[in-house]
Design a protein around this motif. Sequence first.
Motif, mmCIF file in Angstrom:
data_model
loop_
_atom_site.group_PDB
_atom_site.id
_atom_site.type_symbol
_atom_site.label_atom_id
_atom_site.label_comp_id
_atom_site.label_asym_id
_atom_site.label_seq_id
_atom_site.Cartn_x
_atom_site.Cartn_y
_atom_site.Cartn_z
ATOM 1 N N ARG A 344 0.853 -1.197 0.000
ATOM 2 C CA ARG A 344 0.000 0.000 0.000
ATOM 3 C C ARG A 344 0.887 1.245 0.000
ATOM 4 O O ARG A 344 1.855 1.327 0.744
ATOM 5 C CB ARG A 344 -0.931 0.006 1.214
ATOM 6 N N TYR A 345 0.521 2.210 -0.845
ATOM 7 C CA TYR A 345 1.377 3.391 -0.979
ATOM 8 C C TYR A 345 0.645 4.711 -0.720
ATOM 9 O O TYR A 345 1.250 5.723 -0.401
ATOM 10 C CB TYR A 345 1.985 3.450 -2.393
ATOM 11 N N ARG A 346 -0.702 4.727 -0.840
ATOM 12 C CA ARG A 346 -1.453 5.988 -0.835
ATOM 13 C C ARG A 346 -1.263 6.784 0.463
ATOM 14 O O ARG A 346 -1.201 8.020 0.448
ATOM 15 C CB ARG A 346 -2.938 5.683 -1.052
ATOM 16 N N ILE A 347 -1.160 6.077 1.582
ATOM 17 C CA ILE A 347 -1.085 6.744 2.886
ATOM 18 C C ILE A 347 0.181 7.604 3.022
ATOM 19 O O ILE A 347 0.174 8.634 3.712
ATOM 20 C CB ILE A 347 -1.158 5.683 4.031
ATOM 21 N N PHE A 348 1.252 7.209 2.331
ATOM 22 C CA PHE A 348 2.543 7.880 2.572
ATOM 23 C C PHE A 348 2.596 9.311 2.016
ATOM 24 O O PHE A 348 3.040 10.221 2.724
ATOM 25 C CB PHE A 348 3.699 7.022 2.049
ATOM 26 N N PRO A 349 2.144 9.559 0.767
ATOM 27 C CA PRO A 349 2.095 10.964 0.323
ATOM 28 C C PRO A 349 1.161 11.816 1.180
ATOM 29 O O PRO A 349 1.416 13.001 1.381
ATOM 30 C CB PRO A 349 1.582 10.862 -1.120
ATOM 31 N N ILE A 350 0.088 11.199 1.707
ATOM 32 C CA ILE A 350 -0.842 11.961 2.562
ATOM 33 C C ILE A 350 -0.141 12.354 3.868
ATOM 34 O O ILE A 350 -0.143 13.523 4.271
ATOM 35 C CB ILE A 350 -2.124 11.144 2.850
ATOM 36 N N VAL A 351 0.476 11.358 4.536
ATOM 37 C CA VAL A 351 1.194 11.639 5.785
ATOM 38 C C VAL A 351 2.332 12.630 5.534
ATOM 39 O O VAL A 351 2.542 13.579 6.305
ATOM 40 C CB VAL A 351 1.743 10.316 6.401
ATOM 41 N N GLY A 352 3.061 12.408 4.411
ATOM 42 C CA GLY A 352 4.170 13.309 4.079
ATOM 43 C C GLY A 352 3.699 14.743 3.874
ATOM 44 O O GLY A 352 4.339 15.693 4.337
ATOM 45 N N SER A 353 2.548 14.899 3.203
ATOM 46 C CA SER A 353 2.005 16.248 2.967
ATOM 47 C C SER A 353 1.567 16.908 4.275
ATOM 48 O O SER A 353 1.737 18.113 4.467
ATOM 49 C CB SER A 353 0.834 16.189 1.985
ATOM 50 N N VAL A 354 1.003 16.103 5.198
ATOM 51 C CA VAL A 354 0.620 16.630 6.521
ATOM 52 C C VAL A 354 1.864 17.140 7.255
ATOM 53 O O VAL A 354 1.867 18.232 7.832
ATOM 54 C CB VAL A 354 -0.109 15.551 7.362
ATOM 55 N N PHE A 355 2.938 16.342 7.226
ATOM 56 C CA PHE A 355 4.206 16.761 7.854
ATOM 57 C C PHE A 355 4.718 18.060 7.237
ATOM 58 O O PHE A 355 5.216 18.943 7.937
ATOM 59 C CB PHE A 355 5.280 15.671 7.704
ATOM 60 N N MET A 356 4.619 18.163 5.896
ATOM 61 C CA MET A 356 5.081 19.378 5.205
ATOM 62 C C MET A 356 4.265 20.594 5.640
ATOM 63 O O MET A 356 4.822 21.664 5.911
ATOM 64 C CB MET A 356 4.959 19.197 3.688
ATOM 65 N N VAL A 357 2.935 20.436 5.709
ATOM 66 C CA VAL A 357 2.061 21.544 6.117
ATOM 67 C C VAL A 357 2.434 22.006 7.530
ATOM 68 O O VAL A 357 2.592 23.205 7.797
ATOM 69 C CB VAL A 357 0.566 21.111 6.059
ATOM 70 N N ILE A 358 2.582 21.041 8.466
ATOM 71 C CA ILE A 358 2.910 21.389 9.864
ATOM 72 C C ILE A 358 4.272 22.078 9.935
ATOM 73 O O ILE A 358 4.429 23.105 10.608
ATOM 74 C CB ILE A 358 2.899 20.119 10.756
ATOM 75 N N SER A 359 5.277 21.510 9.209
ATOM 76 C CA SER A 359 6.637 22.073 9.302
ATOM 77 C C SER A 359 6.704 23.483 8.710
ATOM 78 O O SER A 359 7.380 24.358 9.258
ATOM 79 C CB SER A 359 7.652 21.153 8.612
ATOM 80 N N LEU A 360 5.988 23.725 7.610
ATOM 81 C CA LEU A 360 5.995 25.071 7.006
ATOM 82 C C LEU A 360 5.330 26.079 7.942
ATOM 83 O O LEU A 360 5.790 27.222 8.067
ATOM 84 C CB LEU A 360 5.293 25.050 5.644
ATOM 85 N N PHE A 361 4.261 25.643 8.633
ATOM 86 C CA PHE A 361 3.621 26.544 9.595
ATOM 87 C C PHE A 361 4.576 26.848 10.751
ATOM 88 O O PHE A 361 4.706 27.996 11.185
ATOM 89 C CB PHE A 361 2.323 25.926 10.127
ATOM 90 N N LEU A 362 5.258 25.811 11.263
ATOM 91 C CA LEU A 362 6.206 26.018 12.370
ATOM 92 C C LEU A 362 7.370 26.917 11.944
ATOM 93 O O LEU A 362 7.845 27.745 12.729
ATOM 94 C CB LEU A 362 6.733 24.666 12.877
ATOM 95 N N PHE A 363 7.831 26.753 10.677
ATOM 96 C CA PHE A 363 8.903 27.633 10.165
ATOM 97 C C PHE A 363 8.440 29.099 10.162
ATOM 98 O O PHE A 363 9.241 30.008 10.370
ATOM 99 C CB PHE A 363 9.311 27.227 8.746
ATOM 100 N N SER A 364 7.137 29.311 9.926
ATOM 101 C CA SER A 364 6.632 30.692 9.880
ATOM 102 C C SER A 364 6.629 31.350 11.263
ATOM 103 O O SER A 364 6.418 32.553 11.382
ATOM 104 C CB SER A 364 5.212 30.723 9.281
ATOM 105 N N LEU A 365 6.857 30.545 12.318
ATOM 106 C CA LEU A 365 6.905 31.082 13.683
ATOM 107 C C LEU A 365 8.343 31.295 14.171
ATOM 108 O O LEU A 365 8.554 31.813 15.267
ATOM 109 C CB LEU A 365 6.189 30.126 14.653
ATOM 110 N N VAL A 366 9.321 30.849 13.366
ATOM 111 C CA VAL A 366 10.737 30.972 13.773
ATOM 112 C C VAL A 366 11.163 32.431 13.667
ATOM 113 O O VAL A 366 10.986 33.069 12.621
ATOM 114 C CB VAL A 366 11.633 30.080 12.889
ATOM 115 N N GLY A 367 11.731 32.966 14.736
ATOM 116 C CA GLY A 367 12.155 34.366 14.747
ATOM 117 C C GLY A 367 13.666 34.511 14.842
ATOM 118 O O GLY A 367 14.407 33.517 14.819
ATOM 119 N N ALA A 368 14.102 35.757 14.985
ATOM 120 C CA ALA A 368 15.548 36.029 15.046
ATOM 121 C C ALA A 368 16.188 35.407 16.282
ATOM 122 O O ALA A 368 17.369 35.064 16.272
ATOM 123 C CB ALA A 368 15.783 37.534 15.036
#
Length: 549
Positions: A344-368
């Motif tokens: 089964r392969y479908r779950i992995f791009p979904i989980v990977g995309s969720v991780f990407m969404v969370i990480s990009l949001f967390l990066f937007s909170l990183v400050g100086a």
Amino acid sequence: MSHPAPPATAPVEFTHRQILTILGGLMMGMFLAALDQTIMATATRTIADDLQGFDLQAWATTAFLITSTISTPLYGKLSDIYGRRPFFLLAIGVFIVGSFLCGLSDNMWQLAAFRAIQGLGAGGLMSLALAIIGDIVPPRERAKYQGFFLAVFGTASVLGPIMGGFFAGADTILGIDGWRWVFYLNVPIGLAAMAVVARVLHLPHHRVDHRIDWPGAVTLILTLVPLLTVAEQGRDWGWGSGRSIACYVIGGLGLIGFVLAERAYRDEALLPLALLGKRTVAVGVTASTILGMAMFGGLMTVPLYLQIVKGSSATLAGLQMIPFVVGIMTGSIISGQLISRTGRYRIFPIVGSVFMVISLFLFSLVGADTPLWRTMLIMVLMGLGLGSNMQPMITAVQNAVSPREIGTATGAVTFFRSMGGTLGTAVFLSVLFNVLPGNIKEAYTAAEPTAAFQQAVAADPSQLQTVQAATSTGLSDTSFLSRLADPISHPFKVGFADSVHVVYLIAFFVMIIGLIVVFFLPELPLSQRSAQQARAEEAAVKAGDEASA
């Protein structure tokens, strides 16, 4: 009277050891392309200064990008017709010649022309390596081996900036300018890769005569050259300038011509519209385009953040990206093993995309002032997202098409991911540099009333003038930050970090669209046969039918 099937189509079973040997040659070829992209990041400024062409340096990148992007689908289609091995060897050979010529460059225009030759080779290195694995390994096992390819990317992304910094920092090595070794290094690696591939890669190939879609190739060039050029140069020209508008118009006309050519050539088109009409392929190329945008948008700004805000050297910034690489390798290895075991392969791009969404949001909170360890943890999460996403998606697309279309389909996914990356880099850099001056100004306005800032300015007023001069000239050089007192440099870093937040928030919303797209990926049973086995069986059946007719 019956005739045996031609021996060229007889299926070949590859042992695990043989596959690993072939993988070695493919990985060396891919390492060339991956290293070349990352090693240039830290060496470009030195090269441009030495060739007196700092204002022309973007053309060296653009030329490489244009030829590698355009040649990717061509390699896929031609290798489907004539076989993978000769084109993979050709790609390595062209890349070696381009690299050697780059090392001989006397000015920036020569370097741009020779980088274009390099790009012609690089376009085949990536997509053909993935297609060859599709030929020799069944989809059920494929993700397990493709994880090795991401390890190559990971290694290159760490070694590249370090080696680029080392070569660019050396005045001469063996009597030759240090930066020229950035290109000369590719020659021995490329020759070794050619030797390994020529020795071990023997795939059965059944010749199928096709029309070559030259109108499609020409109109694709007419579409991409102006659009990639404006994507790279638009920030300097102005997005609404006469030159930019001319590029939009020519690119638009080229796109109309390309669609008409692909409709006319049907199944023999460079990017067959029927192929793109298959749901798995449509989801794969759309998701890959979005992933390319988010990935390059994110990856491009992290090293800038590390160098400007955290004060890391280019070499150290490369080392600080290791957590990202660890994430990619871990994600790809785990997803590959689980796909092999479960089918089964479908779950992995979904989980990977969720991780990407969370990480990009967390990066937007990183400050100086965010601790570096926290930024590195987010890098690991983003790496896990990419590792779980990229290879399973290619496995899904390869599994959904006929064995004869694997090269074309793989080339299409790689092509669209590359296009997404180019678009993402252009858009995000444009956004970053548009919001940067305003954010820096706001940060200094906020810092002015503080006692520490006023004392630092009173001690040396010229430092503030240095910041104002650098900001007004487009921030082409940020090395002055290391010479400033901390209270004066800190507001600049705050302004830069605030600007990076905007980039990550845009990438976050783009990736949410990517996550929605991935939910439409169908789950098809993974074939237990490799593509060349399936082709051989097809040919045997066809020969049997002809014999009995």
